[in-house]
Write a protein that holds these residues in place. Structure first.
Motif, PDB file in Angstrom:
ATOM      1  N   SER A  99       2.258   5.534  -5.972  1.00  0.00           N
ATOM      2  CA  SER A  99       1.703   5.983  -4.696  1.00  0.00           C
ATOM      3  C   SER A  99       1.809   7.503  -4.618  1.00  0.00           C
ATOM      4  O   SER A  99       2.879   8.076  -4.851  1.00  0.00           O
ATOM      5  N   VAL A 104       0.999   5.532   1.933  1.00  0.00           N
ATOM      6  CA  VAL A 104       0.388   4.491   1.101  1.00  0.00           C
ATOM      7  C   VAL A 104       1.494   3.691   0.437  1.00  0.00           C
ATOM      8  O   VAL A 104       2.423   4.256  -0.152  1.00  0.00           O
ATOM      9  N   ASP A 105       1.397   2.372   0.536  1.00  0.00           N
ATOM     10  CA  ASP A 105       2.404   1.475  -0.030  1.00  0.00           C
ATOM     11  C   ASP A 105       1.879   0.940  -1.354  1.00  0.00           C
ATOM     12  O   ASP A 105       0.842   0.266  -1.401  1.00  0.00           O
ATOM     13  N   ALA A 106       2.610   1.273  -2.466  1.00  0.00           N
ATOM     14  CA  ALA A 106       2.203   0.755  -3.770  1.00  0.00           C
ATOM     15  C   ALA A 106       2.419  -0.746  -3.865  1.00  0.00           C
ATOM     16  O   ALA A 106       1.739  -1.430  -4.641  1.00  0.00           O
ATOM     17  N   SER A 150       5.691  -1.501 -10.022  1.00  0.00           N
ATOM     18  CA  SER A 150       5.502  -0.501  -8.972  1.00  0.00           C
ATOM     19  C   SER A 150       6.635   0.514  -9.071  1.00  0.00           C
ATOM     20  O   SER A 150       7.799   0.170  -8.873  1.00  0.00           O
ATOM     21  N   ALA A 172      -2.421   5.171  -6.268  1.00  0.00           N
ATOM     22  CA  ALA A 172      -2.856   4.735  -4.937  1.00  0.00           C
ATOM     23  C   ALA A 172      -2.921   5.960  -4.030  1.00  0.00           C
ATOM     24  O   ALA A 172      -1.898   6.622  -3.797  1.00  0.00           O
TER      25      ALA A 172
END
Length: 840
Positions: A99, A104-106, A150, A172
């Motif tokens: 991210s 923004v959340d990976a 992640s 992301a």
């Protein structure tokens, strides 16, 4: 008539002489026919031999065919590697989701890829040891397998380590801003290290209305094309978008990184630790070491058990054996079943647990062939000692014994006791020698700093003296007013001062002043008044020409040079080792799932895995565990403006290695001598020399500086240059003098030295001026440091006379493979209430 005919028959035709002109035949442009050639040859057959032109044409055709064959083989090899990645014959496609924005959340990206609607089947959760958000994915439709993880950007070192082994990165980004300042900082580090294949994804764009959706895509494309001019932005809001992303990742062209494609490496998927039994003689106390069993897929090159392995951030270790457990993420293609003639084949997904098949031992280390962990050369302290004095030394000892010195000793002291009493002058000389041996740290502008501080204190004292009683009363009234105003602002000021480190501010101010003084007066040093210049600068020497004057690279080497290794030809050794590594076909092949048994590993490695950090491991090439002097070519990163002084401790990322060391900076030139830079130059390439383990280029280099608050800033980026301990780096100091009297080409100069002996000592050294004049010292005038100098041209009165002195410098031996964790880089925000401020 008959008579005339007889006379004509007797006449002969004209025969041309030697000097007769012979004209060339007409060039009609036609070639001879085969018949004409045969008639001319008359059956003769020439020897079958190629002419020089024909041989050249034959060699040209051979070279062309050889080039075509090499091109074809290389193309086939690239296609084979591309088709093997992610299939049954190769390792799973390793994809890291990163991210680049705080909003923004990976995890949302990996959650969407987990769903079966994307076309894949999640086969193994938590497949990466130490990483909670990781899973294995099988795609029966594409006959491919993936490993997703992640990776958080809070730990910059773990992010860089994962990027070194990942096949693809998925960034992301935010639908409005793209990435924030910290995301841009991470991108700078990744680009400098070497970026693998990547893809950009964005969530939330598909939910916008039609017009706003198009405008958002255009704005986001303008933002991303700055860093990724050719990258495609993928929306990720549905299962169909996830399927398109997986197809793109599996089929895109893989970017080749030189430092990892030449070495075998793997990402640990399963880690266990077994402590060693207590050694004899320790009383049963644990040693803290043990055997680390690391399981993962071999990538890059085949892995050999006799080679050393390096665990990023922990050091080098030896392997004892390599096992072959069953593949936890199998992808088997079986023939078509007769009941379903419509399908050509199917993907059989089996759970390859370790219970299904016994673990096979592939190979064990051979103690006679296994590489040693010896990193430093063994030093014999008696190598430089003489076993018997020479005749000259004996004569010097006799002369020294004859010359008696008078020393005041207490009454009743014997001659033997008096010989051990040290005179005061000798003590002073010893202290001077110790100081001169430690002068490598700072020779620069200490006297200037003290003079400025003294001047500032004098000005403050003068400004505080009252001129009259009225003035003192006015000052008291002003102080009362200031106290009243300050009490109103204390609340806001205190909250602001909570985030300021006074020690760091003072240190930063000192560094800024030193860098500014070095920029205005490069390398200039004041001659001390309380010490003779010939003693203070006894390690320096003058050079007639910095370019052409000789300097022996083996002269007066430090003791640390006896601990390092040196190649006779580093480039030839590098080519040979890389060629041998490329031709190796033995060991654990690429794509195999293996378990490595690593000996004598500290338990701190297991603690690092248990804390949630991924574990990367690389097989070292021969000689890469040995210490030497490494040279790195770097450029200052534009985001960092703080002065970086030479011999300051920095954090290095060099290939797969991560360590701390204190380097020296020098100019990047093609000469045999290189001038040292006191500070890292912002606008030019700089060579960084450091004691570090040998690494064969190519390899990316990143330099970080750790602040007092734990944050590590990116200072410089570059690449590995060479390993050359004999590279001469010279430190220059400039002594300056003022022209006192000028008489055409001669001048009386003062303030460069302060006694006659120093002038006679430095008399052979050439002088120069800031305006380009050259000269030399003719004689000393008086005993207070005035000297008569001869210049090659008329000397202006505003010019300055300079003397350049040089000495060779070396980096500090502060190599440490342990690098502390870096705190996340957060922008400091201070909230201030407007009511607390005095709004006048």
């Amino acid at each position: 008539m008959v008579k005339m005919a007889a006379n004509e028959e007797k006449q002969q035709g004209h025969r041309p002489g030697v000097l007769k002109q012979k004209n060339k035949g007409h060039k009609h442009g036609k070639h001879r026919t085969k018949g004409e050639i045969e008639r001319e040859n008359k059956g003769r057959v020439s020897v079958t031999a190629f002419t020089k032109k024909q041989r050249k044409e034959q060699k040209r055709m051979d070279r062309r065919n050889k080039a075509n064959q090499l091109r074809r083989n290389k193309k086939d090899m690239v296609l084979t590697e591309k088709r093997r990645l992610g299939t049954r014959d190769g390792p799973p496609h390793l994809v890291a989701v990163v991210s680049l924005h705080a909003g923004v959340d990976a995890g949302a990206v990996t959650k969407l890829l987990r769903q079966e609607g994307a076309g894949g089947v999640v086969h193994q959760e938590r497949c990466i040891s130490g990483v909670s958000d990781s899973f294995g994915l099988l795609l029966p439709r594409f006959k491919q397998r993936f490993t997703f993880l992640s990776q958080s950007t809070a730990d910059i070192h773990s992010l860089l380590d994962v990027a070194k082994v990942a096949d693809s990165l998925v960034f992301a980004v935010d639908s409005a801003e793209g990435w924030d300042s910290y995301g841009d900082y991470c991108l700078s580090s990744l680009f400098a290290q070497g970026l693998p294949s990547h893809a950009l994804v964005c969530q939330g764009v598909s939910d916008l209305p039609g017009k706003k959706k198009l405008e958002s895509k255009r704005a986001l494309s303008k933002i991303t094309e700055i860093r990724f001019p050719d990258a495609r932005l993928f929306p990720l809001d549905s299962d169909q978008d996830a399927t398109l992303l997986l197809r793109h990742i599996g089929a895109q062209r893989q970017r080749k990184l030189g430092f990892r494609s030449r070495r075998s490496h793997l990402l640990a998927q399963h880690v266990t630790f077994t402590a060693n039994s207590p050694a004899e003689g320790t009383g049963g106390a644990p040693t803290g070491l043990g055997t680390l069993c690391v399981s993962g897929y071999v990538r890059g090159r085949p892995l050999q058990v006799d080679r050393l392995v390096h665990i990023s951030g922990h050091g080098d270790f030896q392997l004892s054996q390599i096992d072959a457990p069953s593949d936890p993420l199998p992808l088997n293609v079986t023939p078509a079943r007769p009941a379903k003639p419509g399908k050509k084949g199917e993907v059989d997904m089996q759970d390859g647990g370790e219970d299904e098949a016994p673990v096979r031992v592939l190979m064990k280390a051979d103690p006679s062939r296994r590489e040693s962990l010896l990193a430093e050369a063994e030093v014999d302290p008696m190598d430089g000692e003489q076993t018997w004095p020479t005749e000259g030394e004996l004569l010097e000892a006799e002369e020294a014994s004859k010359s008696k010195r008078v020393i005041k000793v207490p009454k009743g002291t014997s001659e033997y006791q008096a010989s051990w009493i040290v005179d005061e002058d000798e003590e002073e000389n010893g202290e001077i020698d110790e100081e001169s041996s430690e002068e490598d740290d700072d020779d620069d502008n200490d006297n200037d700093m003290m003079d400025e501080a003294i001047d500032g204190e004098d000005e403050d004292m003068n400004s505080q003296e009252p001129s009259s009683g009225c003035a003192s009363e006015e000052e008291e009234e002003e102080e009362e007013e200031e106290e009243l105003g300050s009490t109103e602002k204390t609340g806001a000021d205190q909250r602001y001062d909570e985030h300021i480190d006074e020690a760091a501010e003072e240190e930063g101010l000192k560094r800024y002043r030193e860098a500014r003084a070095n920029e205005l007066f490069p390398d200039e040093v004041d001659t001390p008044l309380d010490m003779a210049a010939r003693i203070r600068f006894q390690r320096y020497r003058g050079l007639k020409s910095f370019r052409s004057s000789p300097w022996d690279p083996m002269e007066n080497l430090p003791l640390n040079y006896s601990r390092i290794f040196q190649f006779q030809s580093f480039d030839r050794t590098r080519r040979r080792i890389l060629a041998e590594a490329a031709a190796e076909e033995e060991g654990a092949m690429v794509g195999w799932y293996v378990t490595l048994h690593i000996d004598d590993v500290p338990f701190s490695v297991m603690e690092s895995v248990q804390s949630g950090r991924p574990l990367m491991m690389v097989s070292l090439l021969p000689h890469e565990q040995k210490m030497s002097v490494m040279h790195l070519l770097v450029r200052r990163h534009p985001s960092n403006t703080e002065p970086i002084k030479s011999k300051e401790e920095l954090v290095f990322h060099c290939g797969f290695r991560r360590f701390r060391a204190s380097p020296i900076f020098s100019q990047h030139t093609s000469a045999d001598k290189h001038k040292m830079e006191r500070f890292l130059v912002p606008d030019a390439p700089t060579v960084v020399s450091v004691y570090a383990p040998i690494t064969f280029p190519p390899a990316g280099v990143l330099l970080f500086k750790q602040k007092n608050d734990g944050i590590q800033d990116l200072v410089a980026t570059g690449s590995l240059l060479s390993c050359h301990p004999q590279r001469v780096t010279l430190k220059r100091i400039v002594l300056s003098g003022h022209p006192f009297k000028i008489n055409r080409r001669s001048a009386v100069v003062r303030y460069m030295f302060f006694n006659r002996d120093d002038i006679m000592w430095f008399k052979p050294v050439e002088l120069r001026t800031k305006w380009g004049r050259r000269g030399h010292i003719k004689e000393a005038l008086g005993t207070h440091g005035h000297m008569k100098c001869v210049i090659d041209n008329q000397l202006p009165s505003q010019d300055t006379v300079l003397m350049n002195l040089y000495k060779r410098v070396y980096p500090r031996w502060t190599y440490d493979p342990y690098v502390p964790l870096s705190l996340p880089w957060v922008k400091r925000e201070v909230t201030v209430d407007l009511d607390d401020l005095d709004m006048e």
